[in-house]
Write a protein that holds these residues in place. Structure first.
Motif, PDB file in Angstrom:
ATOM      1  N   ARG A 103       0.996  -1.148  -0.182  1.00 45.60           N
ATOM      2  CA  ARG A 103       0.222  -0.007  -0.075  1.00 45.60           C
ATOM      3  C   ARG A 103       0.780   1.256  -0.035  1.00 45.60           C
ATOM      4  O   ARG A 103       0.618   2.219  -0.607  1.00 45.60           O
ATOM      5  N   LEU A 104       1.990   1.155   0.796  1.00 49.17           N
ATOM      6  CA  LEU A 104       2.762   2.372   0.828  1.00 49.17           C
ATOM      7  C   LEU A 104       3.489   2.679  -0.470  1.00 49.17           C
ATOM      8  O   LEU A 104       3.736   3.858  -0.915  1.00 49.17           O
ATOM      9  N   SER A 105       3.950   1.545  -1.103  1.00 46.92           N
ATOM     10  CA  SER A 105       4.603   1.688  -2.547  1.00 46.92           C
ATOM     11  C   SER A 105       3.575   2.335  -3.417  1.00 46.92           C
ATOM     12  O   SER A 105       3.969   3.019  -4.055  1.00 46.92           O
ATOM     13  N   HIS A 106       2.425   1.678  -3.460  1.00 51.63           N
ATOM     14  CA  HIS A 106       1.419   2.234  -4.348  1.00 51.63           C
ATOM     15  C   HIS A 106       1.049   3.934  -4.024  1.00 51.63           C
ATOM     16  O   HIS A 106       1.068   4.647  -5.141  1.00 51.63           O
ATOM     17  N   LEU A 107       1.153   4.128  -2.743  1.00 50.87           N
ATOM     18  CA  LEU A 107       0.802   5.587  -2.494  1.00 50.87           C
ATOM     19  C   LEU A 107       1.932   6.400  -2.911  1.00 50.87           C
ATOM     20  O   LEU A 107       1.571   7.513  -3.715  1.00 50.87           O
ATOM     21  N   ILE A 108       3.206   5.947  -2.871  1.00 49.16           N
ATOM     22  CA  ILE A 108       4.325   6.848  -3.534  1.00 49.16           C
ATOM     23  C   ILE A 108       4.284   6.876  -4.728  1.00 49.16           C
ATOM     24  O   ILE A 108       4.503   7.537  -5.628  1.00 49.16           O
ATOM     25  N   ASP A 109       3.954   5.684  -5.669  1.00 47.03           N
ATOM     26  CA  ASP A 109       3.862   5.501  -6.827  1.00 47.03           C
ATOM     27  C   ASP A 109       2.891   6.619  -7.652  1.00 47.03           C
ATOM     28  O   ASP A 109       3.022   7.173  -8.571  1.00 47.03           O
ATOM     29  N   GLU A 110       1.647   6.528  -6.844  1.00 45.10           N
ATOM     30  CA  GLU A 110       0.742   7.495  -7.522  1.00 45.10           C
ATOM     31  C   GLU A 110       0.805   8.933  -6.953  1.00 45.10           C
ATOM     32  O   GLU A 110       0.009   9.552  -7.678  1.00 45.10           O
ATOM     33  N   SER A 111       1.713   9.274  -6.308  1.00 48.00           N
ATOM     34  CA  SER A 111       1.957  10.672  -5.840  1.00 48.00           C
ATOM     35  C   SER A 111       2.638  11.254  -6.856  1.00 48.00           C
ATOM     36  O   SER A 111       3.875  10.679  -7.109  1.00 48.00           O
ATOM     37  N   ASN A 112       2.263  12.300  -7.367  1.00 45.18           N
ATOM     38  CA  ASN A 112       2.949  12.927  -8.495  1.00 45.18           C
ATOM     39  C   ASN A 112       3.810  14.017  -7.781  1.00 45.18           C
ATOM     40  O   ASN A 112       3.438  14.931  -7.270  1.00 45.18           O
ATOM     41  N   PHE A 113       5.219  13.698  -7.824  1.00 46.24           N
ATOM     42  CA  PHE A 113       6.284  14.504  -7.274  1.00 46.24           C
ATOM     43  C   PHE A 113       7.402  14.372  -8.075  1.00 46.24           C
ATOM     44  O   PHE A 113       7.590  13.480  -8.714  1.00 46.24           O
ATOM     45  N   ILE A 114       8.336  15.449  -8.142  1.00 51.97           N
ATOM     46  CA  ILE A 114       9.553  15.312  -8.816  1.00 51.97           C
ATOM     47  C   ILE A 114      10.747  15.286  -8.025  1.00 51.97           C
ATOM     48  O   ILE A 114      10.683  15.965  -6.890  1.00 51.97           O
ATOM     49  N   LEU A 115      11.662  14.277  -8.302  1.00 60.43           N
ATOM     50  CA  LEU A 115      12.816  14.132  -7.313  1.00 60.43           C
ATOM     51  C   LEU A 115      13.986  14.831  -7.889  1.00 60.43           C
ATOM     52  O   LEU A 115      14.225  14.849  -9.035  1.00 60.43           O
ATOM     53  N   ALA A 116      14.610  15.607  -6.996  1.00 60.08           N
ATOM     54  CA  ALA A 116      16.140  16.182  -7.034  1.00 60.08           C
ATOM     55  C   ALA A 116      16.672  15.713  -6.048  1.00 60.08           C
ATOM     56  O   ALA A 116      16.588  15.888  -4.794  1.00 60.08           O
TER      57      ALA A 116
END
Length: 262
Positions: A103-116
């Motif tokens: 569930r946590l991995s899916h939440l991160i996957d579905e959260s649209n953010f940009i990584l720097a």
């Protein structure tokens, strides 16, 4: 004009960009006793569109907390989850822990953010400037990447807040001083950067800071062992700021959204 349009433009009318940034690190920035199993320092910027963060990310994280813990004061920390400490001793068996992680991995996957992010290999630092403070070195690289992003989005004249977790009075003062120095022109562009730092206590229970905490270590593990299986990184690699825009997502991030130094 629709109500939603008014809401989306209000921040810009007050001089704020559409973005908010949450920061966390993995590994310590000390150079005297380097951990042979994790000789890196990782700094991760999670860059969110504010509207998406408010509408999607925060409610999803709250729902996950209520589902598994029955309350929302629990704070997600990668180390405590991995070691099953504190609140994370709640899982009755491996299957329940794996379901939670899914569930946590899916939440991160579905959260649209940009990584720097920037990973500092502490063993390879040589010059006095490089060895002064790996955190400050990584901070400069991440702020420069953040500027590339806001400039690309046409928001370089608007103020973007960068949220960092408090660590201690001395460390916070040193960090704020370095942050201001970089933004005042000590960067590769030799120009002012439109960013403002904000310190937040761990007890603030910020969704953004918790997500930043969860992404930093998988990035470090990938750089140390790029050929080893790393499911968390497989999710994250599609979020890095990259050369070539959307067409290069998941591929063109090396030394762009994921900088490693030296």
């Amino acid at each position: 004009m629709a109500t939603s349009d008014i809401e989306e433009n209000t921040g810009q009318e007050h001089g704020f960009s559409d973005f908010v940034v949450y920061v966390d690190e993995s590994g310590d920035h000390g150079l005297l006793n380097i951990d042979p199993n994790y000789p890196v320092f990782v700094l991760a910027f999670c860059i969110f569109y504010k509207q998406h963060y408010m509408a999607k990310v925060v409610p999803a994280l709250q729902q996950l907390k209520f589902d598994y813990f029955g309350h929302d004061p629990v704070i997600f920390h990668e180390h405590e989850i991995r070691k099953e400490k504190g609140d994370f001793r709640v899982f009755k068996d491996r299957a329940e822990k794996q379901a939670f992680m899914g569930r946590l991995s899916h939440l991160i996957d579905e959260s649209n953010f940009i990584l720097a992010s920037c990973v500092i290999d502490k063993h390879r630092l040589t010059s006095r400037e490089e060895m002064s403070n790996p955190y400050h070195l990584a901070l400069r690289h991440c702020l420069e990447t953040l500027f590339d992003l806001v400039k690309e989005k046409g928001q370089e004249s608007l103020e973007t807040h960068v949220i960092v977790e408090k660590r201690g009075a001395k460390e916070d003062d040193e960090l704020e001083l370095e942050f201001r120095r970089i933004c005042d022109g000590e960067n590769k562009y030799q120009r002012d950067l439109p960013f403002k730092i904000r310190m937040a206590a761990k007890a603030s229970n910020s969704a953004g800071l918790q997500l930043a905490d969860l992404v930093a270590r998988p990035i470090g593990r990938h750089v140390l062992a790029p050929n080893q299986p790393n499911q968390a990184f497989e999710v994250l690699k599609h979020k890095f700021y990259c050369e070539g825009g959307r067409q290069a997502v998941g591929n063109g991030y090396d030394q762009w959204g994921l900088k490693h130094f030296p």
